[in-house]
Write a protein that holds these residues in place. Structure first.
Motif, PDB file in Angstrom:
ATOM      1  N   LEU A  26       0.968  -1.337   0.029  1.00  0.00           N
ATOM      2  CA  LEU A  26       0.128  -0.005  -0.118  1.00  0.00           C
ATOM      3  C   LEU A  26       0.842   1.127  -0.053  1.00  0.00           C
ATOM      4  CD1 LEU A  26      -3.222  -0.805   2.341  1.00  0.00           C
ATOM      5  CD2 LEU A  26      -3.146  -0.280  -0.259  1.00  0.00           C
ATOM      6  N   SER A  27       2.039   1.007   0.717  1.00  0.00           N
ATOM      7  CA  SER A  27       2.825   2.463   0.419  1.00  0.00           C
ATOM      8  C   SER A  27       3.313   2.824  -0.760  1.00  0.00           C
ATOM      9  CB  SER A  27       3.973   2.413   1.701  1.00  0.00           C
ATOM     10  OG  SER A  27       4.971   1.305   1.373  1.00  0.00           O
ATOM     11  N   VAL A  28       3.667   1.679  -1.370  1.00  0.00           N
ATOM     12  CA  VAL A  28       4.173   2.113  -2.845  1.00  0.00           C
ATOM     13  C   VAL A  28       3.112   2.396  -3.728  1.00  0.00           C
ATOM     14  CG1 VAL A  28       5.051   0.332  -4.987  1.00  0.00           C
ATOM     15  CG2 VAL A  28       5.951   0.037  -2.725  1.00  0.00           C
ATOM     16  N   ILE A  29       1.942   1.918  -3.672  1.00  0.00           N
ATOM     17  CA  ILE A  29       0.913   2.280  -4.360  1.00  0.00           C
ATOM     18  C   ILE A  29       0.160   3.568  -4.152  1.00  0.00           C
ATOM     19  CG2 ILE A  29      -1.497   1.775  -4.837  1.00  0.00           C
ATOM     20  CD1 ILE A  29      -1.239  -1.072  -4.665  1.00  0.00           C
ATOM     21  N   LEU A  30       0.287   4.059  -2.753  1.00  0.00           N
ATOM     22  CA  LEU A  30      -0.126   5.442  -2.370  1.00  0.00           C
ATOM     23  C   LEU A  30       0.810   6.335  -2.693  1.00  0.00           C
ATOM     24  CD1 LEU A  30      -2.072   4.490   0.908  1.00  0.00           C
ATOM     25  CD2 LEU A  30      -2.999   5.255  -1.158  1.00  0.00           C
ATOM     26  N   ALA A  31       2.185   5.972  -2.708  1.00  0.00           N
ATOM     27  CA  ALA A  31       3.014   7.155  -3.141  1.00  0.00           C
ATOM     28  C   ALA A  31       2.886   7.383  -4.703  1.00  0.00           C
ATOM     29  CB  ALA A  31       4.754   6.278  -3.026  1.00  0.00           C
ATOM     30  N   LEU A  32       2.476   6.579  -5.690  1.00  0.00           N
ATOM     31  CA  LEU A  32       2.593   6.663  -6.831  1.00  0.00           C
ATOM     32  C   LEU A  32       0.944   7.508  -6.948  1.00  0.00           C
ATOM     33  CD1 LEU A  32       2.649   6.462 -10.005  1.00  0.00           C
ATOM     34  CD2 LEU A  32       1.431   4.206  -9.756  1.00  0.00           C
ATOM     35  N   TYR A  33      -0.043   7.229  -6.043  1.00  0.00           N
ATOM     36  CA  TYR A  33      -1.187   7.952  -6.199  1.00  0.00           C
ATOM     37  C   TYR A  33      -1.074   9.365  -5.715  1.00  0.00           C
ATOM     38  CZ  TYR A  33      -5.902   9.273  -5.038  1.00  0.00           C
ATOM     39  OH  TYR A  33      -7.281   9.809  -4.840  1.00  0.00           O
ATOM     40  N   GLY A  34      -0.517   9.442  -4.668  1.00  0.00           N
ATOM     41  CA  GLY A  34      -0.060  10.988  -4.274  1.00  0.00           C
ATOM     42  C   GLY A  34       0.390  11.807  -5.459  1.00  0.00           C
ATOM     43  N   GLY A  40      -2.689  16.419 -10.793  1.00  0.00           N
ATOM     44  CA  GLY A  40      -3.949  16.534 -11.306  1.00  0.00           C
ATOM     45  C   GLY A  40      -4.478  15.211 -12.087  1.00  0.00           C
ATOM     46  N   GLU A  41      -3.972  14.381 -12.137  1.00  0.00           N
ATOM     47  CA  GLU A  41      -4.335  13.312 -13.294  1.00  0.00           C
ATOM     48  C   GLU A  41      -5.513  12.457 -12.503  1.00  0.00           C
ATOM     49  OE1 GLU A  41      -3.376  12.349 -16.435  1.00  0.00           O
ATOM     50  OE2 GLU A  41      -2.337  14.425 -16.452  1.00  0.00           O
ATOM     51  N   TRP A  42      -5.383  12.035 -11.311  1.00  0.00           N
ATOM     52  CA  TRP A  42      -6.315  11.051 -10.289  1.00  0.00           C
ATOM     53  C   TRP A  42      -6.900  11.977  -9.402  1.00  0.00           C
ATOM     54  CZ3 TRP A  42      -2.682   6.522  -9.465  1.00  0.00           C
ATOM     55  CH2 TRP A  42      -1.920   6.055 -10.765  1.00  0.00           C
TER      56      TRP A  42
END
Length: 115
Positions: A26-34, A40-42
């Motif tokens: 989750l930390s890897v995924i949420l770093a990309l999400y942030g 401004g993409e997601w």
């Protein structure tokens, strides 16, 4: 009249384990999400923990279909890899054993030419 003991419920058959992302994933995924939110993409995400897979869905707006789905399927661990990124149309963009390497396909969307 005879008294019979109650029949025990088969707990192991009715309650099956769910697949979920652990803290490191989750930390890897949420770093990309942030990073993508800052660009401004997601705008929104959703997490589903199902019996056979875990899904992290990314949305541009709340009410539409997900742009991308990051999936974890432990049954595919010995085959193609348990992590995959799926596009909006259902096409698997990348699959592999390492989550950080798999989501790099989404980081390429972050790089744009400067006008």
């Amino acid at each position: 009249m005879t008294v019979q003991p109650p029949t025990p419920f088969p707990i192991h058959n009715t309650l099956q384990e769910q697949v979920s992302f652990d803290r490191k994933e989750l930390s890897v995924i949420l770093a990309l999400y942030g990073r993508m939110v800052a660009a401004g993409e997601w705008r929104d995400y959703g997490i589903a923990a199902l019996r056979d897979m875990a899904v992290f869905s990314v949305f541009r707006r709340t009410a539409e279909h997900p742009l991308y789905r990051i999936e974890k399927r432990p049954k595919l661990r010995t085959r193609q890899g348990m992590y995959s990124v799926t596009g909006m149309d259902g096409q698997v963009l990348r699959r592999g054993h390492d989550l950080a390497a798999v989501i790099k396909v989404l980081e390429k969307k972050l790089i744009r030419p400067i006008d």
